[in-house]
Design a protein around this motif. Structure first.
Motif, PDB file in Angstrom:
ATOM      1  N   THR A  55      28.197  85.112   5.974  1.00  0.00           N
ATOM      2  CA  THR A  55      29.199  86.124   6.335  1.00  0.00           C
ATOM      3  C   THR A  55      28.658  87.546   6.256  1.00  0.00           C
ATOM      4  N   GLY A  56      27.531  87.737   5.542  1.00  0.00           N
ATOM      5  CA  GLY A  56      26.996  89.078   5.361  1.00  0.00           C
ATOM      6  C   GLY A  56      27.731  89.875   4.300  1.00  0.00           C
ATOM      7  N   SER A  57      28.463  89.190   3.399  1.00  0.00           N
ATOM      8  CA  SER A  57      29.275  89.863   2.381  1.00  0.00           C
ATOM      9  C   SER A  57      28.492  90.098   1.096  1.00  0.00           C
ATOM     10  N   LEU A  58      28.389  91.362   0.707  1.00  0.00           N
ATOM     11  CA  LEU A  58      27.757  91.682  -0.571  1.00  0.00           C
ATOM     12  C   LEU A  58      28.623  91.196  -1.727  1.00  0.00           C
ATOM     13  N   GLU A 121      22.627  97.592  -4.891  1.00  0.00           N
ATOM     14  CA  GLU A 121      22.828  96.981  -3.569  1.00  0.00           C
ATOM     15  C   GLU A 121      24.033  97.600  -2.856  1.00  0.00           C
ATOM     16  N   ALA A 122      25.085  97.888  -3.606  1.00  0.00           N
ATOM     17  CA  ALA A 122      26.277  98.484  -3.013  1.00  0.00           C
ATOM     18  C   ALA A 122      25.974  99.867  -2.442  1.00  0.00           C
ATOM     19  N   TRP A 123      25.200 100.652  -3.181  1.00  0.00           N
ATOM     20  CA  TRP A 123      24.829 101.981  -2.684  1.00  0.00           C
ATOM     21  C   TRP A 123      24.041 101.873  -1.384  1.00  0.00           C
ATOM     22  N   ASP A 124      23.144 100.898  -1.325  1.00  0.00           N
ATOM     23  CA  ASP A 124      22.355 100.694  -0.111  1.00  0.00           C
ATOM     24  C   ASP A 124      23.264 100.295   1.057  1.00  0.00           C
ATOM     25  N   ARG A 125      24.273  99.457   0.775  1.00  0.00           N
ATOM     26  CA  ARG A 125      25.209  99.022   1.812  1.00  0.00           C
ATOM     27  C   ARG A 125      26.063 100.190   2.329  1.00  0.00           C
ATOM     28  N   LEU A 201      34.336  97.581  -3.852  1.00  0.00           N
ATOM     29  CA  LEU A 201      34.961  96.689  -4.830  1.00  0.00           C
ATOM     30  C   LEU A 201      33.910  95.993  -5.697  1.00  0.00           C
ATOM     31  N   SER A 202      32.748  95.730  -5.153  1.00  0.00           N
ATOM     32  CA  SER A 202      31.664  95.127  -5.946  1.00  0.00           C
ATOM     33  C   SER A 202      31.277  96.048  -7.102  1.00  0.00           C
TER      34      SER A 202
END
Length: 328
Positions: A55-58, A121-125, A201-202
C-alpha cells in the motif's frame, strides 16, 4: 555481641531466589500470557509488513516494525520468566529474578530506537510525499488492531506490578496505538486524499510511546541501582521498628531494595537493650517487616553496646539520612 545470629535466623521471611505462593502463580501464568502474545504478534507482523509495502503506508510499516521488535521483546520477556523460575546457585545467590528487570530496561531502549526511526522516516515522507493505497491499508490496519487487542487482553490479566510484564504490555500497547493510527490515516486518505496524515499520525504515536518507555526505563534502572522501592521510606520503616518492637533501641546501617520490582529485601543493624533475647528480637523484626512493610526477606544483625562497624566510614556517603542522625 551476637554478630552472627542473623546468618542463621530465617523466621518470618522467604528465602531470596525462591518464589512462594502468589508470586509463583503469577510467574507461571505471566509466562504463558507472554508466550501467547509473542505468537500472535509474530504471526501478524509478516502480513502487516507485506501490506505496508503493497500500500505504500508508512503507518503500516511503522506498526510492522513495532511488531517485529515486539515479537523479539516478548520472546525475551518469556525467556526472562523462564529463567526466573530457576533456583539460586552458589554464584547467583539471588537466583535469576533480576533478568526480568534487565529485559524490561532493554525493552525500553528498543522502543526508543524504533520510535526515533519512525520519526526520521515520517520527516522524510513529509518532504517527499508518496502515494498510499487507502483501501487495502484500512483492511490490514483493522486486522492488525484486532490481533493487538487480543494480545493486550491476554497480557492485561497478568501481574502489572512486574516490570517485565509492564514492558511486554507497553510493547503491545504501542502496536495497538499504531494500528489505530493506521486506521485513522486510511480513513482520511480514502475520504480526502490527504496522504501527509500517514506520517503525521505515525509521529504522534511514537511520541506517546516514548514517554511511557521513559517511565519504564526509569523504574527498571531504579531497581538495577538497588534504590529503595517507591512504596517504602527507609527512614520511616526504621523508625517504626524502633517505636513498636520492645528492646530495639536503635536501627542503623539499613538498606532496602528490590530484586525484580516486586520482591523487597532489607539489611539492617538492630541495637538492642541489655538483657533482650536477640533471637526473639530478630524474629519479631522480620515478622514486622514482612507484615507491615512488604519486605519479604530481611537480614538483621543484632548488637549490644557499640556497633561492630563503628569507626568504619565505607558506607557514610550513601547511608546518610538527614532526619535520622544515628544512621551511619
Amino acid at each position: 555481641m551476637l554478630a552472627h545470629t542473623h546468618s542463621h535466623d530465617h523466621s518470618g521471611h522467604d528465602h531470596a531466589g525462591h518464589d512462594h505462593g502468589v508470586g509463583h502463580v503469577h510467574g507461571s501464568t505471566d509466562k504463558k500470557r507472554v508466550l501467547i502474545a509473542a505468537g500472535l504478534t509474530a504471526g501478524f507482523m509478516v502480513a502487516e509488513a507485506l501490506g505496508g509495502l503493497f500500500t505504500g503506508s508508512l503507518a503500516l510499516l511503522a506498526d510492522a516494525g513495532h511488531m517485529l521488535a515486539d515479537a523479539i521483546a516478548l520472546g525475551l520477556a518469556w525467556y526472562a520468566f523462564h529463567l526466573a523460575g530457576r533456583p539460586a546457585t552458589g554464584q547467583l545467590t539471588y537466583g535469576f529474578g533480576r533478568v526480568k528487570t534487565l529485559v524490561a530496561y532493554t525493552n525500553g531502549i528498543a522502543i526508543f530506537v524504533i520510535a526515533l526511526w519512525i520519526v526520521y522516516e515520517a520527516w522524510d515522507r513529509l518532504l517527499t510525499p508518496a502515494p498510499v493505497l487507502g483501501g487495502p491499508m484500512l483492511v490490514v490496519a483493522i486486522l492488525g488492531l484486532l490481533v493487538n487487542i487480543g494480545s493486550f487482553l491476554v497480557l492485561h490479566g497478568g501481574d502489572r506490578e512486574s516490570l517485565n510484564m509492564r514492558g511486554a504490555i507497553l510493547h503491545v500497547l504501542g502496536d495497538l496505538l499504531g494500528s489505530a493510527a493506521a486506521i485513522v490515516a486510511a480513513v482520511v486518505i480514502l475520504t480526502t486524499g490527504w496522504t501527509p496524515i500517514d506520517p503525521i499520525l505515525s509521529v504522534l504515536v511514537s511520541l506517546l510511546i516514548l514517554s511511557t518507555a521513559w517511565s519504564l526505563m526509569r523504574a527498571a534502572a531504579h531497581v538495577l541501582l538497588e534504590g529503595v522501592p517507591p512504596s517504602l521510606d527507609r527512614d520511616l520503616v526504621a523508625k517504626d521498628l524502633e517505636t513498636t518492637i520492645p528492646g530495639v533501641r536503635e536501627v542503623h546501617h539499613m538498606h532496602v531494595w528490590s530484586i525484580d520490582g516486586s520482591s523487597n529485601m532489607a539489611t539492617l543493624h538492630a541495637c538492642l537493650d541489655e538483657g533482650v533475647d536477640a533471637h526473639q528480637a530478630v524474629s519479631t523484626i522480620k515478622k514486622r517487616l514482612a507484615s507491615e512493610h512488604g519486605i519479604s526477606h530481611a537480614t538483621v544483625e543484632p548488637e549490644f553496646g557499640q556497633c561492630a562497624d563503628e569507626g568504619d566510614d565505607h558506607e557514610h556517603e550513601h547511608d546518610a539520612a538527614p532526619h535520622h542522625s544515628h544512621y551511619h
